[in-house]
Design an enzyme around this catalytic site. Structure first.
Site, PDB file in Angstrom:
ATOM      1  N   ALA A   1      42.109  45.356  40.498  1.00  0.00           N
ATOM      2  CA  ALA A   1      41.197  44.304  40.067  1.00  0.00           C
ATOM      3  C   ALA A   1      40.973  44.205  38.562  1.00  0.00           C
ATOM      4  O   ALA A   1      40.712  43.115  38.055  1.00  0.00           O
ATOM      5  CB  ALA A   1      39.850  44.486  40.766  1.00  0.00           C
TER       6      ALA A   1
ATOM      7  N   GLY B   1      39.238  42.033  35.697  1.00  0.00           N
ATOM      8  CA  GLY B   1      38.219  41.433  36.539  1.00  0.00           C
ATOM      9  C   GLY B   1      38.098  39.926  36.541  1.00  0.00           C
ATOM     10  O   GLY B   1      37.216  39.390  37.206  1.00  0.00           O
TER      11      GLY B   1
ATOM     12  N   CYS C   1      52.673  39.035  36.764  1.00  0.00           N
ATOM     13  CA  CYS C   1      52.927  38.232  35.562  1.00  0.00           C
ATOM     14  C   CYS C   1      54.305  38.613  35.022  1.00  0.00           C
ATOM     15  O   CYS C   1      54.497  38.798  33.824  1.00  0.00           O
ATOM     16  CB  CYS C   1      51.831  38.428  34.518  1.00  0.00           C
ATOM     17  SG  CYS C   1      51.408  40.141  34.177  1.00  0.00           S
TER      18      CYS C   1
END
Length: 691
Positions: free
Chosen positions: A181, A184, A317
């Site tokens: 995560a 965030g 990514c």
């Protein structure tokens, strides 16, 4: 790589000889600022040209776009009323201020909503973050972004990073897991979707996990901006994330199966070249190969924790198919039909993307390309594995890898990104059993062997303060409930503090589901943070209750607060209170409207809720923690929240809207004047050297 932090000096104390005040020889710094990095890598170009990640006629444009800086983007958050008002401000005054102040020698502002993001709540600027900081014309835009981000009304997030939470289809009742995560931004977006129906305490929740203990605290900061009682931050290796258990209605414990899981795995990051140009120098073909294994393990663990019928989003990514389609192909083939790719091509109309690759080559570190594993040179056989290769042509229809989404930088001026949505249609072919890592067992043993409750540094982070939930008859709660006339449906057992002994300073609120998770799993799960601040100790001799209402958790507890402590306030009075920044001289009650005076006439001193509501189609509703003094009334707001509310109400924010360029010029003028008068000037650039 990159620039040194502001204020860094080569003669800092760690570069000086001990006990010597003389400046030592300058230490050679080999790091390069981003502006000096050569954005070239022949192997990178050769690799992706050979793989054919885009059409041949687009390849030059693809490479060129990767060498340009990334445009700035942001999302509007908040409840529907606030979001609607913020959208009006962005479309109106914000753009007008920027356009009106743009001079001929400065970059013209172009700002537009992302066509595929719902309700025009995401915006992109044809400006980089550097442009916004550099040009005076955009100082109001810069101030707006800073204050609204701190308040939590907008989130500054890269365009492509917004896509995974949207295609996950989160509903307020869903149990959601974010496996990797930190920092965030996606977690915050998941929380927004969870609260999409404006329910202050939805039945669902978000569990945000990260393996890095320090990054977990970045995650906490992001989550706190959303003020949700339905989130918990945990710290585990996501590839071996332990099972979580919840309490069923009959009192038995059952394993939590998540409805939605976001699996944004660690990757080589070559899709972020536009904002991380140092990757140009570091990139090799081996990066993707080295990460393929851990990425697959994380995704597989996510699939094990997913409920049948649930969805998991896998994203990176990275541009590399070894980290993307190869991982998806491998997990689909190893789970024997338990997972299937979901076609989300029509989910976000207006989004430009390419379909997933169904065929690719696998390359060694030296860029020796192989079509099948049988062709691989023996010296690479331990690093290049059979699972990294594409499916056979006759099996492509079985896996539907073209349902994956590839976003390339030249398609709509973004970073590069990969997204795949998987649905679990049956249990995996292996037995899905509880999994607890050795690291977790070790931590549990160490935790149980220590009697100290204080936070202490450890190799794997800090031992967190305990989560102490209220019991049925909590003395502190009795006073709070009586003073604020809290309605009975409110469950005080969902309140917690972070200490066993001593005065309770802050009281936090969680949802019932999150409370159950924390209580049930404290022995095996390392919880970093949960709960939104609801009450704060405020020892005041004029107050009958020792706790005031905190703005953080006000929206969650507002429905339960008695009407006696609520004050409806007109816009003019609210602006008056907000403009007062001197708590020692709060506005006298007699200076406010008769409407307010009548409401507070019989209100005892102490904390109260100030309410403002517009009478419009999309009404703006504002709730603020206020304080009724003996003869005055004020509101508890930090600076950024004050600016936010004044902006919503159309109040004067000029004293907060500081032009840093003018401030700098004023300081330079003062320095020049001092110099003319023969006075000494001391600043960060002048170093006093001993005699």
């Amino acid at each position: 790589m990159g620039r040194r932090k502001a204020g860094f000096r080569k003669d800092h104390h760690f570069n000086r000889k001990k006990g010597n005040s003389q400046r030592t020889e300058e230490v050679q710094d080999s790091r390069k600022p981003y502006s000096d990095i050569i954005k070239e890598n022949e192997k990178f170009v050769q690799y992706y040209k050979t793989l054919g990640v885009c059409k041949e006629e687009e390849f030059d444009e693809f490479i060129t776009s990767l060498k340009t800086d990334l445009p700035a983007t942001f999302r509007i958050t908040g409840s529907k009323g606030v979001a609607h008002k913020m959208l009006e401000i962005v479309q109106g005054q914000l753009i007008k201020d920027c356009v009106d102040q743009t001079e001929e020698n400065e970059k013209a502002l172009k700002i537009f909503p992302l066509p595929w993001y719902p309700n025009k709540l995401a915006w992109q600027m044809e400006l980089t973050r550097k442009d916004i900081r550099r040009y005076e014309a955009y100082y109001k835009l810069h101030n707006f972004l800073i204050s609204e981000t701190e308040h939590g009304t907008i989130s500054r997030q890269e365009t492509v990073s917004m896509i995974p939470p949207l295609v996950l289809d989160v509903e307020p009742h869903h149990k959601v897991l974010d496996m990797c995560a930190a920092p965030g931004s996606k977690t915050a977006q998941l929380l927004e979707l969870l609260h999409n129906k404006d329910d202050p305490i939805p039945s669902g929740y978000v569990i945000a996990n990260d393996v890095d203990n320090k990054r977990c605290y970045m995650l906490v900061h992001q989550a706190k901006r959303l003020n949700s009682p339905c989130v918990a931050v945990i710290n585990h290796d996501s590839a071996v994330l332990p099972n979580l258990f919840s309490t069923s209605p009959d009192g038995s414990k059952q394993q939590v199966q998540f409805d939605r899981i976001l699996c944004d795995v660690p990757c080589s990051g070559d899709g972020t070249l536009r904002k991380n140009p140092d990757i140009w120098m570091k990139w090799t073909a081996a990066n993707g190969i080295n990460l393929h294994g851990i990425q697959t393990r994380i995704l597989r663990r996510g699939a094990e924790l997913l409920a049948v019928g649930g969805k998991i989003v896998y994203s990176t990514c990275s541009i590399n198919p070894i980290e993307n389609e190869a991982v998806i192909h491998r997990i689909l083939s190893e789970t024997d039909g338990a997972l299937e790719l979901v076609d989300v091509s029509g989910h976000l109309p207006g989004l430009k993307f390419s379909p997933g690759m169904e065929d690719w080559l696998v390359a060694s570190r030296n860029l020796e390309f192989y079509k099948t594993f049988d062709d691989v040179d023996e010296k690479w056989s331990t690093t290049i594995r059979p699972q990294m290769f594409p499916p056979k042509p006759e099996d492509r229809g079985k896996y539907n890898l073209n349902r994956c989404i590839r976003i390339l930088p030249h398609q709509q001026n973004t970073g590069a990104f990969f997204v795949a949505v998987l649905k679990k249609v049956k249990l995996l072919n292996c037995k899905e059993t509880p999994l607890i890592s050795d690291e977790t067992k070790k931590r549990e043993i160490e935790s149980n062997s220590s009697n100290s409750q204080r936070k202490k540094p450890r190799k794997d982070g800090y031992r967190e303060d305990p989560f102490v939930f209220f019991k049925e008859e909590e003395p502190v709660w009795t006073d709070i409930k009586t003073f604020y006339k809290v309605a009975d449906p409110f469950d005080s057992k969902c309140l917690l503090t972070r200490c066993h002994v001593g005065k309770k300073k802050n009281i936090y609120l969680t949802s019932e589901a999150v409370r159950d998770l924390v209580v049930t799993n404290q022995g095996t799960i390392k919880f970093i943070n949960t709960g939104v601040k609801a009450f704060v100790r405020c020892d005041n001799k004029n107050m009958k209750c020792a706790f005031r209402i905190a703005n953080d958790g006000l929206e969650s507890i507002y429905p339960f607060i008695g009407d006696d402590r609520k004050v409806t306030i007109p816009k003019e009075d609210l602006i008056t209170l907000l403009l007062n920044d001197d708590p020692q001289h709060s506005p006298p009650i007699v200076s406010l409207s008769e409407t307010v005076q009548k409401q507070v006439e019989d209100l005892s001193p102490g904390s109260c809720v100030l309410i403002y509501k517009e009478d419009t189609v999309n009404p703006l509703m504002i709730h603020i923690s206020g304080w009724r003094g003996t003869t005055s009334l004020r509101c508890y707001m930090d600076r950024h929240s004050t600016v936010h509310l004044l902006r919503l109400l159309g109040g004067d924010i000029s004293k907060y809207d500081v032009n840093k360029f003018k401030k700098t010029m004023d300081n330079e003028f003062v320095d020049e004047k001092k110099e003319d008068n023969g006075e000494s000037i001391t600043n960060e650039s002048v170093v006093q050297v001993g005699k």
